[in-house]
Design an enzyme around this catalytic site. Structure first.
Site, mmCIF file in Angstrom:
data_model
loop_
_atom_site.group_PDB
_atom_site.id
_atom_site.type_symbol
_atom_site.label_atom_id
_atom_site.label_comp_id
_atom_site.label_asym_id
_atom_site.label_seq_id
_atom_site.Cartn_x
_atom_site.Cartn_y
_atom_site.Cartn_z
ATOM 1 N N ASP A 61 3.805 4.295 -9.418
ATOM 2 C CA ASP A 61 5.267 4.421 -9.304
ATOM 3 C C ASP A 61 5.988 3.088 -9.129
ATOM 4 O OD1 ASP A 61 3.931 4.404 -6.792
ATOM 5 O OD2 ASP A 61 5.734 5.120 -5.787
ATOM 6 N N GLU A 84 3.252 6.290 -4.511
ATOM 7 C CA GLU A 84 2.761 5.530 -3.349
ATOM 8 C C GLU A 84 3.907 5.038 -2.477
ATOM 9 O OE1 GLU A 84 1.882 2.642 -0.625
ATOM 10 O OE2 GLU A 84 2.973 2.057 -2.420
HETATM 11 NI NI NI Z 1 2.593 -1.512 -3.696
#
Ligand code: NI
Length: 405
Positions: free
Chosen positions: A91, A149
């Protein structure tokens, strides 16, 4: 406990490097394509399509749409053996890119400002290399492409979806391209590498009134100021000084005019620490301190406290294994840096709570090329030479994993 893995000097060790260097132009191209089309947490549709299409092209078995946009690829070596997982996050961040490069983000207000585009390119390069070299390793490699994440976190839902099962994963490794280290350095550390992340919001409810008649009020600003101060005593006086921890109040909003005592105040903050024994402790201390100060002033409060990511803790045996592989890759003991702990957080931590493993840093900063901005900065970029180093680390780990008993 000491654990050493003998370095194997065979022509193959040089061969790996040469073959991965030959992939370098591809790695850069994939990274730049991904960089131009960054996507936020759980919306990594284009990224997932990009990954799946490559895996399909190379005939690599894989499963898509795990925890929305996650993908797991499975590559079997020619001989049976253990299962090693490799994790890459996918991401981007809600940041407007400030770099003027040909491959700059084409998505307004979204940017790969942490290097996860590089992580996907490295994982793809590893998948391709391994699929062409099945004779060089035992067992099975699972490559986990994980969404979100940067929050709210894709690791946990992927684990809940069963990515560590069937076949069961024996160990997991992962890397972060890291501008806090120079290109050519690799950060490997046993034990806690990155911090646990917790956060809170708190509303202080006082009683507003005239700025000249404070005796008729309960001043939420005065109370907030005392709370901000007192929260610092948790780290200074409650946490063992040998354990690092941080309590930061990052926002404090109250008041509307110079002569009005604010009815309520609102604050938010973040808490970081390494020692898993501090789980629950700091949050409880925050609550008691806020409760005590509010009660002494006749105010009330509302505290919302979240534990987001646990600490990222490396298994000593796997960390030593990765360190020995890193020594082969950087070829100089000074290039392998154990002093690389950071109070940043990572949801790789959830995987490392389930199976032993090691998360490590691949140095990516190159100040001579003006590639040294911090992560999450609108000018963040890294030296793409690090992509090949990442693939080489993963490929060598896979090929030597059967040495660990
Ligand atoms: Ni990172």
């Amino acid at each position: 406990m000491t654990f050493t893995v003998p370095a194997i000097e065979t022509p193959n060790t040089l061969q790996i490097r040469l073959e991965i260097r030959a992939l370098q132009a591809q790695l850069v191209e994939w990274r730049r394509q991904l960089h131009q089309r960054p996507e936020l947490a759980f919306k990594e549709q284009i990224t997932a399509q990009f990954i799946a299409q490559k895996l399909q092209e190379w005939g690599i078995e894989h499963q898509t749409e795990i925890a929305k946009t996650g993908i797991v690829a499975i590559i079997k070596g020619d001989r049976p053996g253990k299962v090693l997982a490799i994790r890459a996050d996918m991401d981007a961040l809600p940041i407007q890119e400030a770099n003027e490069v040909p491959y700059r983000s084409q998505h307004d207000g979204i940017m790969h400002a942490c290097g996860h585009d590089g992580h996907v390119a490295i994982a793809l390069g590893t998948a391709y290399y391994l699929s062409q070299h099945r004779h060089t390793f035992n067992g099975t490699v699972k490559i986990i492409f994980q969404p979100a994440e940067e929050g709210p976190g894709g690791a946990k839902p992927m684990i809940e979806a069963g990515v560590l099962k069937n076949p069961d994963v024996d160990a997991i490794i992962g890397l972060h391209l890291w501008n806090n280290l120079s290109l050519g350095q690799i950060g490997v550390r046993s034990g806690p590498l990155m911090a646990a992340v917790e956060s809170f919001h708190c509303t202080i409810n006082g009683r507003g009134g005239h700025g000249a008649m404070p005796h008729q009020t309960v001043d939420s600003i005065l109370i907030s100021a005392q709370i901000v101060n007192a929260l610092q005593a948790i780290v200074a006086r409650n946490v063992n000084p040998l354990d690092a921890a941080v309590v930061t109040v990052g926002e404090l909003h109250a008041g509307t005019a110079n002569n009005v005592i604010a009815d309520s105040a609102w604050m938010s903050g973040t808490v970081r620490y390494f020692n898993p024994q501090l789980e629950d402790f700091i949050g409880e201390r925050c609550d008691r301190i806020i409760a005590g100060i509010c009660s002494s002033h006749g105010a009330t409060y509302n505290l919302d406290y979240w534990q987001l990511y646990p600490a990222t803790v490396n298994d000593p045996k796997i960390a030593e294994f990765v360190r020995s592989v890193a020594l082969e890759v950087v070829e100089t003991p000074l290039g392998v840096v154990p002093e690389c702990q950071t109070m940043g957080g990572e949801d790789m931590s959830f995987f490392l709570k389930e199976v032993p493993g090691c998360y490590f840093f691949v140095g990516a900063a190159n100040p001579a090329k003006n590639l040294a901005y911090p992560h999450h900065h609108p000018n963040f970029d890294f030296d793409e030479t690090a992509l090949g180093i990442g693939v080489e680390m993963f490929a060598r780990c896979v090929e030597r994993f059967s040495e660990i008993s």
